[in-house]
Structure formats: structure tokens, C-alpha cells
Design a protein around this motif. Structure first.
Motif, PDB file in Angstrom:
ATOM      1  N   THR A   1       0.841  -1.203   0.000  1.00 12.62           N
ATOM      2  CA  THR A   1       0.000   0.000   0.000  1.00 12.62           C
ATOM      3  C   THR A   1       0.870   1.245   0.000  1.00 12.62           C
ATOM      4  N   GLU A   2       0.337   2.312  -0.549  1.00 10.94           N
ATOM      5  CA  GLU A   2       0.963   3.639  -0.445  1.00 10.94           C
ATOM      6  C   GLU A   2      -0.034   4.631   0.154  1.00 10.94           C
ATOM      7  N   LEU A   3      -1.055   4.120   0.800  1.00  8.84           N
ATOM      8  CA  LEU A   3      -2.020   4.980   1.485  1.00  8.84           C
ATOM      9  C   LEU A   3      -1.462   5.419   2.831  1.00  8.84           C
ATOM     10  N   LEU A   4      -1.817   6.612   3.233  1.00  9.26           N
ATOM     11  CA  LEU A   4      -1.386   7.086   4.537  1.00  9.26           C
ATOM     12  C   LEU A   4      -2.110   6.327   5.648  1.00  9.26           C
ATOM     13  N   ASP A   5      -3.370   5.969   5.404  1.00  5.74           N
ATOM     14  CA  ASP A   5      -4.149   5.179   6.366  1.00  5.74           C
ATOM     15  C   ASP A   5      -4.742   3.961   5.658  1.00  5.74           C
ATOM     16  N   PRO A   6      -4.021   2.841   5.645  1.00  4.39           N
ATOM     17  CA  PRO A   6      -4.522   1.645   4.958  1.00  4.39           C
ATOM     18  C   PRO A   6      -5.427   0.773   5.825  1.00  4.39           C
ATOM     19  N   SER A   7      -5.741   1.239   7.041  1.00  6.34           N
ATOM     20  CA  SER A   7      -6.479   0.390   7.992  1.00  6.34           C
ATOM     21  C   SER A   7      -7.812  -0.138   7.462  1.00  6.34           C
ATOM     22  N   PRO A   8      -8.567   0.619   6.619  1.00  5.22           N
ATOM     23  CA  PRO A   8      -9.833   0.043   6.121  1.00  5.22           C
ATOM     24  C   PRO A   8      -9.637  -1.232   5.305  1.00  5.22           C
ATOM     25  N   TYR A   9      -8.430  -1.456   4.821  1.00 12.38           N
ATOM     26  CA  TYR A   9      -8.168  -2.609   3.956  1.00 12.38           C
ATOM     27  C   TYR A   9      -7.373  -3.697   4.669  1.00 12.38           C
ATOM     28  N   LEU A  10      -7.208  -3.550   5.985  1.00 15.47           N
ATOM     29  CA  LEU A  10      -6.471  -4.526   6.768  1.00 15.47           C
ATOM     30  C   LEU A  10      -7.390  -5.170   7.799  1.00 15.47           C
TER      31      LEU A  10
ATOM     32  N   THR B   1       5.802  11.829   4.092  1.00 10.81           N
ATOM     33  CA  THR B   1       6.468  13.064   3.632  1.00 10.81           C
ATOM     34  C   THR B   1       7.086  13.859   4.775  1.00 10.81           C
ATOM     35  N   GLY B   2       6.906  13.399   5.993  1.00  8.22           N
ATOM     36  CA  GLY B   2       7.453  14.119   7.145  1.00  8.22           C
ATOM     37  C   GLY B   2       7.182  13.344   8.411  1.00  8.22           C
ATOM     38  N   ASP B   3       7.542  13.958   9.538  1.00  2.00           N
ATOM     39  CA  ASP B   3       7.395  13.274  10.818  1.00  2.00           C
ATOM     40  C   ASP B   3       5.943  12.940  11.130  1.00  2.00           C
ATOM     41  N   GLU B   4       5.041  13.899  10.877  1.00  2.00           N
ATOM     42  CA  GLU B   4       3.626  13.681  11.217  1.00  2.00           C
ATOM     43  C   GLU B   4       3.024  12.560  10.383  1.00  2.00           C
ATOM     44  N   THR B   5       3.307  12.542   9.090  1.00  2.00           N
ATOM     45  CA  THR B   5       2.748  11.479   8.239  1.00  2.00           C
ATOM     46  C   THR B   5       3.333  10.115   8.608  1.00  2.00           C
TER      47      THR B   5
ATOM     48  N   ARG C   1       4.197   9.143  11.655  1.00  2.00           N
ATOM     49  CA  ARG C   1       3.478   8.694  12.856  1.00  2.00           C
ATOM     50  C   ARG C   1       2.071   8.245  12.522  1.00  2.00           C
ATOM     51  N   ARG C   2       1.381   8.989  11.660  1.00  2.00           N
ATOM     52  CA  ARG C   2      -0.001   8.627  11.309  1.00  2.00           C
ATOM     53  C   ARG C   2      -0.042   7.265  10.606  1.00  2.00           C
ATOM     54  N   PHE C   3       0.918   7.037   9.725  1.00  2.00           N
ATOM     55  CA  PHE C   3       0.948   5.754   9.013  1.00  2.00           C
ATOM     56  C   PHE C   3       1.158   4.586   9.993  1.00  2.00           C
ATOM     57  N   VAL C   4       2.155   4.714  10.873  1.00  2.00           N
ATOM     58  CA  VAL C   4       2.441   3.631  11.824  1.00  2.00           C
ATOM     59  C   VAL C   4       1.285   3.455  12.804  1.00  2.00           C
ATOM     60  N   ASP C   5       0.695   4.558  13.269  1.00  2.00           N
ATOM     61  CA  ASP C   5      -0.454   4.450  14.180  1.00  2.00           C
ATOM     62  C   ASP C   5      -1.586   3.642  13.540  1.00  2.00           C
TER      63      ASP C   5
ATOM     64  N   LEU D   1       9.684   7.344  11.105  1.00  2.09           N
ATOM     65  CA  LEU D   1       9.001   6.053  10.942  1.00  2.09           C
ATOM     66  C   LEU D   1       9.603   5.008  11.879  1.00  2.09           C
ATOM     67  N   LEU D   2      10.918   4.996  11.946  1.00  2.39           N
ATOM     68  CA  LEU D   2      11.598   4.060  12.835  1.00  2.39           C
ATOM     69  C   LEU D   2      11.197   4.307  14.293  1.00  2.39           C
ATOM     70  N   ALA D   3      11.153   5.598  14.684  1.00  2.00           N
ATOM     71  CA  ALA D   3      10.792   5.934  16.067  1.00  2.00           C
ATOM     72  C   ALA D   3       9.357   5.528  16.378  1.00  2.00           C
ATOM     73  N   ALA D   4       8.459   5.735  15.433  1.00  3.69           N
ATOM     74  CA  ALA D   4       7.056   5.367  15.648  1.00  3.69           C
ATOM     75  C   ALA D   4       6.904   3.857  15.800  1.00  3.69           C
ATOM     76  N   CYS D   5       7.639   3.095  15.007  1.00 10.95           N
ATOM     77  CA  CYS D   5       7.584   1.637  15.120  1.00 10.95           C
ATOM     78  C   CYS D   5       8.110   1.183  16.479  1.00 10.95           C
ATOM     79  N   ARG D   6       9.198   1.821  16.939  1.00 10.10           N
ATOM     80  CA  ARG D   6       9.718   1.489  18.263  1.00 10.10           C
ATOM     81  C   ARG D   6       8.679   1.776  19.340  1.00 10.10           C
ATOM     82  N   ALA D   7       7.995   2.902  19.215  1.00 10.14           N
ATOM     83  CA  ALA D   7       7.007   3.297  20.219  1.00 10.14           C
ATOM     84  C   ALA D   7       5.871   2.285  20.312  1.00 10.14           C
ATOM     85  N   HIS D   8       5.511   1.697  19.196  1.00  9.08           N
ATOM     86  CA  HIS D   8       4.431   0.692  19.169  1.00  9.08           C
ATOM     87  C   HIS D   8       4.958  -0.735  19.321  1.00  9.08           C
ATOM     88  N   ALA D   9       6.280  -0.887  19.469  1.00  6.61           N
ATOM     89  CA  ALA D   9       6.894  -2.221  19.480  1.00  6.61           C
ATOM     90  C   ALA D   9       6.474  -3.012  18.248  1.00  6.61           C
TER      91      ALA D   9
END
Length: 372
Positions: free
Chosen positions: A40-49, A63-67, A69-73, A98-106
Motif C-alpha cells: 500500500t501507499e495509502l497514509l491510512d490503509p487500515s480500512p483494507y487490513l 512526507t514528514g514526521d507527522e505522516t 506517525r499517522r501511518f504507523v499508528d 518512521l523508525l521511532a514510531a515503530c519502536r514506540a508501538h513495538a
């Protein structure tokens, strides 16, 4: 229980040299099962998961820190197994956010090198799943064959019914309320799907399939759903297994002859049901003594004694109705029946004799060349 291979995990993917995947950071959770790889290249792919996926992306929406975090969340919220980030197309390396967000969510983060298509991951998972499914089917079939051999031994009184108790208990059945059923050979795979969620024990032999349940209702539903003949027994205790299996086999034979779906004990409480339970050599004398003289005469002299006898029995012993059905005079019917009496010593005008002749005709029609 069959030895079923474990599901694919993230560790399996990392350990497969052809995929060239690496962990972005030392993460726990590589033992998580992976149901599928979803690109996927969607920022929020959750409806399809729906959970359990490895979510693959090259980070077009990051495209930045906020996007990031939103993707990993979004991915973590649906219970995905992890993220696989492809480098070299959009990002030369994994974005720090992205790496930091993944760490935060384990949330485990795998990295795919440039030129490694995500399709290769999907295909590898699919191949592994197909191998596991084939292994599972083989294991289930072998288990059913072993159970089928044991059921056959019990049916032939070469093994005690108690030998089935551990298998019945493992299948969720009680030894005090069992229904034995017989099905066409090769039906077990279809039966296991049709009876999914029903406590049942399955057996397969080259000649016949078996299912043991706690009631007959699911068996009748399965026979209708699968359009298969089925014979089932009364509800019995395990100690009565041999007798119940004989009943199920006889009912199955009757279901096949009638093309009648499921046949149970009530179907056997008829003359036809009784005859279906007899061995061929027990019925052969009826054919030899009562029917062969008539068949021989019809062949050699071109008489029509057997057709007239069939019509007479079908019309409940009515001379008038038989004459109408055969387009004959009543006296002609009477004469032919007298000849039946002379040739067989069995008078069709007598009720007991009619039963004997019915048995002879049934045996001739259903036993065919197997008799004797």
C-alpha cells in the motif's frame, strides 16, 4: 492430532535468503505469524487490513514526521504483524520518524533492498501456505484412514468398540450418545467442511466413509447440502457400535438404491429396508426357486409371466387393475397367474405367496450378478 506445520512468522521471512529482508532495529515480536503481505501507499490503509498482515510500502505517503506517525499508528491499530519498508524508490533509507514510531508501538520493521519486489514476499508466503495446506490435508486424510480402519474392525467385530473411545472423546463426543453414519468413499473432505463446528469423528476406507456424531440432524443437513447418499443409525452407546454400524451400512445401501439422500432407522423398518440388510446368499434361493422358472419360460416361449406378475403385485393383487394396466382381459391375467403358480408352486392370489414373490423380484432387481 495431525502434525500441522506452524504458520509463517516474521522470523521466517527474515531468515529466507532469497527475500534479502533485514530488521531495521532489534525488535521483539519476530515470532508473530504473518497471514499475508499487503502492499500500500495509502497514509491510512487500515480500512483494507484485518490484522496479521505484513504491510509493505516504499513510503510515498510518508512526507514528514507527522505522516510517518499517522501511518504507523494506523497500521498498529488494526493488529498488523509488522511493516516492510522498501528503500531506494522514494527514500534512500528508512525515515527516522518512521523508525521511532515503530519502536514506540513495538511494531517490527523490516527493510527490503532496492529492486526487491514486494510480490516476491507475497509469493513466498503463498507457496509456504500451499505447502502447509497440502501437508495438513495429507495428515488429516491419514488420520481419517486410520480411524476408518478401526471403525471397520469394530463393525466386523474384530475390535472392541472401546477402542474408539479415545478418538470419540478427542472429537468432543460422549460415549453414551453416538450416531454412526456411512457415506460414499472419498466423502470425508467434503464432510469435514459441511460439518464444521459440529463435534464429529471421521473415518475413510477405500469402500466407504464414516462419520460419528451425537445426533442425526447435522447428518441429514450435510446429505442435503452435498447431494450425497447417507445411512445413519439410531442414537446408541459406544458399546452398541458394531450393531449401529451394520444399521448405518444397510441404510446407506438403501439410500443409494433410492437416490434418497439420508436414510435412517425408520427407512429400514420396511420390507425393502429388511431386504437391504440381508446378505446376497440369503436371498438367492428366492430368485432361483420362484423367479428363474418364469424368466426362463418368458425367454424360451415368449410368454409374459414376469411383467404380468410385476403389475399384479404393483396393483396390490387386483386382477381388474392389473388387466387395465396391461391392456389385457381379466381372464388372461388370471390364466397367467395360474401358470405362475404351476411353475413356482407359489400362488400369487395368496398374501403370503405374494410376499415371497415380492422378495424374489426385489432380489433379482437389486442383487443382479452379485447373487449366489
Amino acid at each position: 492430532m495431525p502434525d500441522i506445520p506452524p504458520p509463517t512468522t516474521l522470523a521466517d521471512l527474515v531468515g529466507e535468503p532469497s527475500l534479502e529482508l533485514q530488521c531495521a532495529y532489534p525488535a521483539a515480536g519476530l515470532d508473530r505469524p504473518v497471514r499475508w503481505a499487503h502492499s500500500t501507499e495509502l497514509l491510512d490503509p487500515s480500512p483494507y487490513l484485518s490484522g496479521g498482515e505484513l504491510v509493505c510500502t516504499v513510503g510515498t505517503a510518508v512526507t514528514g514526521d507527522e505522516t510517518a506517525r499517522r501511518f504507523v499508528d494506523a497500521v498498529a491499530a488494526v493488529g498488523a504483524s509488522g511493516i516492510c519498508f522498501g528503500t531506494g524508490d522514494v527514500h534512500d533509507s528508512v525515515p527516522e520518524a518512521l523508525l521511532a514510531a515503530c519502536r514506540a508501538h513495538a511494531l517490527p520493521l523490516l527493510v527490503a533492498p532496492f529492486g526487491r519486489p514486494f510480490m516476491a514476499i507475497s509469493e513466498w508466503i503463498a507457496d509456504r501456505r500451499a505447502d502447509a495446506d497440502a501437508h495438513a490435508r495429507t495428515a488429516e486424510l491419514r488420520a481419517a484412514e486410520r480411524t476408518g480402519e478401526l471403525i471397520t474392525l469394530v463393525a466386523e467385530r474384530l475390535a472392541a468398540p472401546a477402542a474408539l473411545e479415545p478418538l470419540a472423546t478427542a472429537a468432543g463426543l460422549t460415549a453414551y450418545a453416538l450416531v454412526f453414519s456411512a457415506w460414499p468413499a472419498g466423502a470425508v473432505r467434503r464432510l469435514t467442511r459441511s460439518l464444521a463446528g459440529v463435534a464429529a469423528l471421521f473415518g475413510e476406507t477405500p469402500a466407504m466413509a464414516f462419520a460419528v456424531t451425537s445426533s442425526d440432524a447435522p447428518l441429514r443437513r450435510a446429505a442435503a447440502e452435498l447431494s450425497l447418499p447417507c445411512g445413519y443409525s439410531r442414537t446408541v452407546s459406544l458399546a452398541e457400535a458394531s450393531r449401529a454400524l451394520a444399521e448405518a451400512r444397510a441404510a446407506f445401501d438403501l439410500a443409494q438404491r433410492r437416490h434418497d439422500g439420508a436414510v435412517g432407522p425408520e427407512g429400514l423398518a420396511t420390507l425393502e429396508g429388511l431386504l437391504a440388510q440381508q446378505p446376497p446368499d440369503r436371498l438367492a434361493p428366492f430368485v432361483d426357486r420362484l423367479l428363474e422358472p418364469l424368466l426362463r419360460c418368458d425367454r424360451e416361449r415368449r410368454t409374459h409371466y414376469v411383467p404380468t406378475l410385476r403389475a399384479f403385485l404393483a396393483h396390490n393383487g387386483s386382477l381388474i387393475d392389473t388387466a387395465r394396466a396391461q391392456y389385457l382381459h381379466v381372464n388372461t391375467v388370471r390364466h397367467r397367474l395360474e401358470r405362475v403358480r404351476d411353475l413356482t408352486g407359489c400362488n400369487p392370489l395368496e398374501a403370503t405367496a405374494r410376499t415371497d414373490l415380492l422378495i424374489a423380484l426385489w432380489a433379482h432387481d437389486h442383487l443382479g450378478p452379485t447373487r449366489g
